[in-house]
Design a protein around this motif. Structure first.
Motif, PDB file in Angstrom:
ATOM      1  N   UNK A 175      66.004   8.977   0.168  1.00 36.16           N
ATOM      2  CA  UNK A 175      66.352   7.870  -0.720  1.00 36.16           C
ATOM      3  C   UNK A 175      65.620   6.597  -0.309  1.00 36.16           C
ATOM      4  N   UNK A 176      65.636   6.293   0.991  1.00 32.69           N
ATOM      5  CA  UNK A 176      65.020   5.046   1.445  1.00 32.69           C
ATOM      6  C   UNK A 176      63.521   5.042   1.162  1.00 32.69           C
ATOM      7  N   UNK A 177      62.841   6.118   1.471  1.00 34.99           N
ATOM      8  CA  UNK A 177      61.397   6.176   1.251  1.00 34.99           C
ATOM      9  C   UNK A 177      61.061   6.094  -0.240  1.00 34.99           C
ATOM     10  N   UNK A 178      61.859   6.762  -1.057  1.00 33.68           N
ATOM     11  CA  UNK A 178      61.625   6.709  -2.506  1.00 33.68           C
ATOM     12  C   UNK A 178      61.881   5.305  -3.055  1.00 33.68           C
ATOM     13  N   UNK A 179      62.905   4.642  -2.530  1.00 36.89           N
ATOM     14  CA  UNK A 179      63.181   3.279  -2.968  1.00 36.89           C
ATOM     15  C   UNK A 179      62.026   2.345  -2.617  1.00 36.89           C
ATOM     16  N   UNK A 180      61.469   2.511  -1.426  1.00 36.35           N
ATOM     17  CA  UNK A 180      60.357   1.657  -1.000  1.00 36.35           C
ATOM     18  C   UNK A 180      59.136   1.828  -1.899  1.00 36.35           C
ATOM     19  N   UNK A 181      58.838   3.063  -2.266  1.00 36.80           N
ATOM     20  CA  UNK A 181      57.626   3.331  -3.065  1.00 36.80           C
ATOM     21  C   UNK A 181      57.891   3.283  -4.570  1.00 36.80           C
ATOM     22  N   UNK A 182      59.116   2.993  -4.950  1.00 34.78           N
ATOM     23  CA  UNK A 182      59.483   2.982  -6.366  1.00 34.78           C
ATOM     24  C   UNK A 182      58.569   2.069  -7.182  1.00 34.78           C
ATOM     25  N   UNK A 183      57.997   2.642  -8.253  1.00 40.08           N
ATOM     26  CA  UNK A 183      57.162   1.874  -9.160  1.00 40.08           C
ATOM     27  C   UNK A 183      55.766   1.592  -8.658  1.00 40.08           C
ATOM     28  N   UNK A 184      55.451   2.042  -7.434  1.00 37.45           N
ATOM     29  CA  UNK A 184      54.139   1.748  -6.860  1.00 37.45           C
ATOM     30  C   UNK A 184      53.235   2.969  -6.833  1.00 37.45           C
ATOM     31  N   UNK A 185      53.655   4.015  -6.118  1.00 37.53           N
ATOM     32  CA  UNK A 185      52.794   5.182  -5.968  1.00 37.53           C
ATOM     33  C   UNK A 185      52.494   5.836  -7.315  1.00 37.53           C
ATOM     34  N   UNK A 186      53.488   5.906  -8.180  1.00 32.86           N
ATOM     35  CA  UNK A 186      53.283   6.584  -9.464  1.00 32.86           C
ATOM     36  C   UNK A 186      52.175   5.909 -10.274  1.00 32.86           C
ATOM     37  N   UNK A 187      52.206   4.597 -10.353  1.00 33.35           N
ATOM     38  CA  UNK A 187      51.176   3.906 -11.147  1.00 33.35           C
ATOM     39  C   UNK A 187      49.805   4.019 -10.482  1.00 33.35           C
ATOM     40  N   UNK A 188      49.769   4.025  -9.149  1.00 32.82           N
ATOM     41  CA  UNK A 188      48.490   4.155  -8.464  1.00 32.82           C
ATOM     42  C   UNK A 188      47.885   5.538  -8.673  1.00 32.82           C
ATOM     43  N   UNK A 189      48.728   6.556  -8.722  1.00 34.76           N
ATOM     44  CA  UNK A 189      48.233   7.910  -8.964  1.00 34.76           C
ATOM     45  C   UNK A 189      47.559   8.019 -10.323  1.00 34.76           C
TER      46      UNK A 189
END
Length: 221
Positions: A175-189
């Motif tokens: 949960x914590x790791x997903x919260x940190x990357x929320x909205x960031x990694x997906x758009x970069x991919x």
């Protein structure tokens, strides 16, 4: 002969390389060259011949160390992601300032996740995983799974110390790791926008900490 087929000489598989310092240095040279080629051309576009050229070794020497492109990519992935997990998730379980520890982890984690070479690696693995599931498994086990396991161990200690209240620390770590990357990694991919700025990283982690402690903070006495 295909790069993803095992190479045999006169019907016999290549012998494993010796384990002395010079041979380890040669292996490092090959892995460094392979990284350059994989990042530039992707898994499917890379060839053992090109990797040998960039690494500065003969193709025969390359096959002494790695039977095929799949095994070379797997070795590179395991080495790099395992080492990264050790560096990023070096957490002091005795530090009582859990917010500060998690904030530092979140910011460092998000900086790395947004690096162009990391994003390219993830895209490459996703592209190759359907044809070679073992590559996806190796990437996941060496990187995300190792990192989450280290964070879980840290959270276990905080629960024991009464600093957090968590029923399943494995899920909480994810949960914590997903919260940190929320909205960031997906758009970069999907190549949308630039790397996150320090301000964006700070805001993402701040929000992650707030949500995490709302769910898993210590219970009131």
């Amino acid at each position: 002969m295909s790069d993803v087929k095992d190479i045999a000489v006169a019907g016999n598989p290549s012998p494993p390389p010796p384990e002395d310092g010079a041979e380890n240095q040669k292996r490092r040279q090959i892995l460094d060259g392979a990284r350059q080629v994989f990042l530039a051309q992707g898994f499917d576009g890379a060839s053992m011949g090109e990797i040998a050229k960039v690494a500065g070794v003969s193709k025969g020497t390359l096959y002494v160390y790695f039977d095929n492109k799949e095994k070379l990519f797997e070795a590179l992935t395991i080495e790099e992601k395992s080492g990264l997990a050790e560096v990023l998730f070096k957490l002091d379980g005795e530090d009582p300032d859990v917010r500060a520890v998690l904030t530092k982890l979140g910011e460092t984690y998000l900086r790395y996740m947004g690096r162009p070479d990391h994003v390219s690696s993830v895209r490459m693995v996703i592209g190759a995983a359907e044809k070679f599931p073992r590559l996806g498994q190796a990437f996941f086990d060496a990187g995300p799974r190792q990192g989450a396991a280290r964070l879980k161990a840290y959270l276990d200690r905080q629960v024991e110390a009464g600093r957090l209240s968590i029923e399943d620390t494995g899920i909480a770590a994810q949960h914590f790791l997903d919260l940190c990357s929320s909205g960031t990694l997906r758009r970069l991919l999907f190549a949308v926008g630039d790397m996150p700025t320090e301000e964006e990283i700070g805001k993402n982690v701040e929000n992650a900490i707030r949500v995490f402690f709302a769910a898993y903070g210590p219970r009131a006495s």
